[in-house]
Design an enzyme around this catalytic site. Structure first.
Site, PDB file in Angstrom:
ATOM      1  N   VAL A  16     -14.820  -9.852  -9.878  1.00  0.00           N
ATOM      2  CA  VAL A  16     -14.400 -10.966  -9.054  1.00  0.00           C
ATOM      3  C   VAL A  16     -14.701 -10.596  -7.425  1.00  0.00           C
ATOM      4  O   VAL A  16     -14.596 -11.290  -6.649  1.00  0.00           O
ATOM      5  CB  VAL A  16     -12.862 -11.272  -9.169  1.00  0.00           C
ATOM      6  CG1 VAL A  16     -12.412 -11.846 -10.495  1.00  0.00           C
ATOM      7  CG2 VAL A  16     -12.011  -9.667  -8.989  1.00  0.00           C
ATOM      8  N   TYR A  55      -1.766  -2.173  -0.851  1.00  0.00           N
ATOM      9  CA  TYR A  55      -1.607  -3.073  -1.871  1.00  0.00           C
ATOM     10  C   TYR A  55      -0.386  -3.881  -1.372  1.00  0.00           C
ATOM     11  O   TYR A  55      -0.590  -5.253  -1.560  1.00  0.00           O
ATOM     12  CB  TYR A  55      -1.097  -2.328  -3.016  1.00  0.00           C
ATOM     13  CG  TYR A  55      -0.796  -2.881  -4.129  1.00  0.00           C
ATOM     14  CD1 TYR A  55      -1.587  -3.585  -4.957  1.00  0.00           C
ATOM     15  CD2 TYR A  55       0.765  -3.132  -4.642  1.00  0.00           C
ATOM     16  CE1 TYR A  55      -0.994  -4.163  -6.131  1.00  0.00           C
ATOM     17  CE2 TYR A  55       1.141  -3.691  -5.915  1.00  0.00           C
ATOM     18  CZ  TYR A  55       0.073  -4.299  -6.750  1.00  0.00           C
ATOM     19  OH  TYR A  55       0.475  -5.027  -7.756  1.00  0.00           O
ATOM     20  N   SER A  64      -2.035  -6.699   0.846  1.00  0.00           N
ATOM     21  CA  SER A  64      -2.634  -7.607  -0.086  1.00  0.00           C
ATOM     22  C   SER A  64      -1.858  -8.536  -0.717  1.00  0.00           C
ATOM     23  O   SER A  64      -2.202  -9.773  -0.736  1.00  0.00           O
ATOM     24  CB  SER A  64      -3.701  -6.872  -1.111  1.00  0.00           C
ATOM     25  OG  SER A  64      -2.979  -6.326  -2.190  1.00  0.00           O
ATOM     26  N   LYS A  65      -0.705  -8.057  -1.339  1.00  0.00           N
ATOM     27  CA  LYS A  65       0.286  -9.063  -1.942  1.00  0.00           C
ATOM     28  C   LYS A  65       0.904  -9.924  -0.924  1.00  0.00           C
ATOM     29  O   LYS A  65       1.366 -11.126  -1.326  1.00  0.00           O
ATOM     30  CB  LYS A  65       1.048  -8.285  -2.842  1.00  0.00           C
ATOM     31  CG  LYS A  65       0.261  -7.762  -4.093  1.00  0.00           C
ATOM     32  CD  LYS A  65      -0.504  -8.551  -4.935  1.00  0.00           C
ATOM     33  CE  LYS A  65      -0.953  -7.937  -6.304  1.00  0.00           C
ATOM     34  NZ  LYS A  65      -1.723  -8.968  -7.154  1.00  0.00           N
ATOM     35  N   ASN A  90      -4.973 -13.570 -11.521  1.00  0.00           N
ATOM     36  CA  ASN A  90      -4.281 -12.539 -11.944  1.00  0.00           C
ATOM     37  C   ASN A  90      -4.997 -11.315 -11.909  1.00  0.00           C
ATOM     38  O   ASN A  90      -4.397 -10.101 -11.517  1.00  0.00           O
ATOM     39  CB  ASN A  90      -3.969 -12.602 -13.590  1.00  0.00           C
ATOM     40  CG  ASN A  90      -3.570 -11.300 -14.138  1.00  0.00           C
ATOM     41  OD1 ASN A  90      -2.054 -10.948 -14.101  1.00  0.00           O
ATOM     42  ND2 ASN A  90      -4.376 -10.745 -14.793  1.00  0.00           N
ATOM     43  N   SER A 150       3.322  -9.498  -6.452  1.00  0.00           N
ATOM     44  CA  SER A 150       3.895  -8.507  -6.770  1.00  0.00           C
ATOM     45  C   SER A 150       5.240  -8.167  -5.643  1.00  0.00           C
ATOM     46  O   SER A 150       5.257  -8.721  -4.505  1.00  0.00           O
ATOM     47  CB  SER A 150       3.032  -7.208  -6.449  1.00  0.00           C
ATOM     48  OG  SER A 150       3.983  -6.010  -6.618  1.00  0.00           O
TER      49      SER A 150
END
Ligand code: NDP
Length: 249
Positions: free
Chosen positions: A64, A153, A156-157, A90, A140
């Site tokens: 991706v 992380y 990004s979420k 996902n 998340s």
């Protein structure tokens, strides 16, 4: 829930939450498209999908983070099934990194967890408008709760959460619903892939959760199917936390 004649794309369908989601959609008669890089794992999931109702899923080997691969997901899905009803974004990775560790980890995580979602969703949108379809993003709790050494992380979420809400506003007039699920820790391969001590990590997270356990893939897949179904036809722009109460701590 019946997804007969619905076409569902699940990125990261070769493992963990995505694999469980693909299998559950197949059990409800959906035409499933499973996307990932590991062909053997994709084949294993496809066997489970096909054995549910005899509908052969489409496997797409794609990274991706590569734009041409992302375009091929839409092209191959349209070629095989001729429509797109549900997009489950996902695919994702996690990595521990300090701010001094350089930009490489930022590019890797943001490209996988956020940029790819933007590109794939933008390419799928014309088809989702035609079917008045639905998008479910797997975010998340890290998008809502700061975690030391996981700044990329978490960022990004958090970005994915706002992408979900803003896009829900933009696509509402076309009847396209956009929602997200924010899991706490889930027993999958993601921690091992990130080089974490899985046993210690799981023990710690179970001990610190009000319900004394962490989730399994099915807990998340159940909510994906609900949000994709007609039962959720008044729900858009929402973010569902599934974390055994850890966010309360
Ligand atoms: P897994 O590691 O089990 O699965 C991750 C999936 O993402 C795999 O199918 C993998 O496929 C795919 N993937 C990763 N990078 C790429 C890429 N570049 N191109 C295509 N596919 C890719 O992890 P989970 O099931 O746990 O994670 C799924 C999602 O859930 C992620 O977005 C994660 O952030 C989120 N999440 C997970 C939590 C957890 O505790 N497990 C908690 C909160 C959120 P392949 O290897 O075949 O490329």
């Amino acid at each position: 829930m019946d997804f007969k004649d619905k076409v569902v794309i699940v990125t990261g369908g070769s493992s963990g939450i995505g694999a469980e989601t693909a299998i559950q959609f197949a059990q409800q008669s959906a035409k499933v498209v499973i996307v990932g890089r590991n062909e053997q794992k994709l084949r294993n999931v496809a066997i489970s999908c096909e054995s549910a109702k005899g509908i052969k899923p489409l496997i797409i080997k794609a990274d991706v983070t590569i734009d041409s691969d992302v375009k091929s997901i839409i092209e191959k899905t349209m070629e095989r099934f001729g429509q797109i009803d549900i997009l489950v974004n996902n695919a994702g990775i996690v990595a521990e990194a300090k701010i001094q560790d350089g930009i490489e980890v930022y590019d890797r995580l943001m490209n996988t967890n956020l940029r790819s979602v933007y590109l794939l969703t933008s390419l799928a949108t014309p088809y989702l408008i035609k079917t008045r379809g639905s998008i479910i993003n797997i975010s998340s709790v890290a998008g809502q709760k700061a975690v030391s050494k996981f700044v990329v992380y978490c960022t990004s979420k958090a970005g994915l959460d706002m992408f979900t809400k803003s896009l829900a506003k933009e696509l509402g007039e076309y009847g396209v619903r956009v929602n997200a699920i924010s899991p706490g820790p889930v027993k999958t391969d993601i921690f091992a892939a990130a080089g974490l001590d899985v046993e210690a990590f799981v023990r710690n997270r179970e001990a610190s959760s009000p319900l004394g356990k962490i989730a399994v893939g099915k807990d998340i897949a159940d909510m994906v199917l609900y949000l994709a179904s007609d039962k959720a036809n008044s729900i858009t722009g929402s973010i569902y936390v599934i974390d055994n109460g850890r966010l309360l701590e």
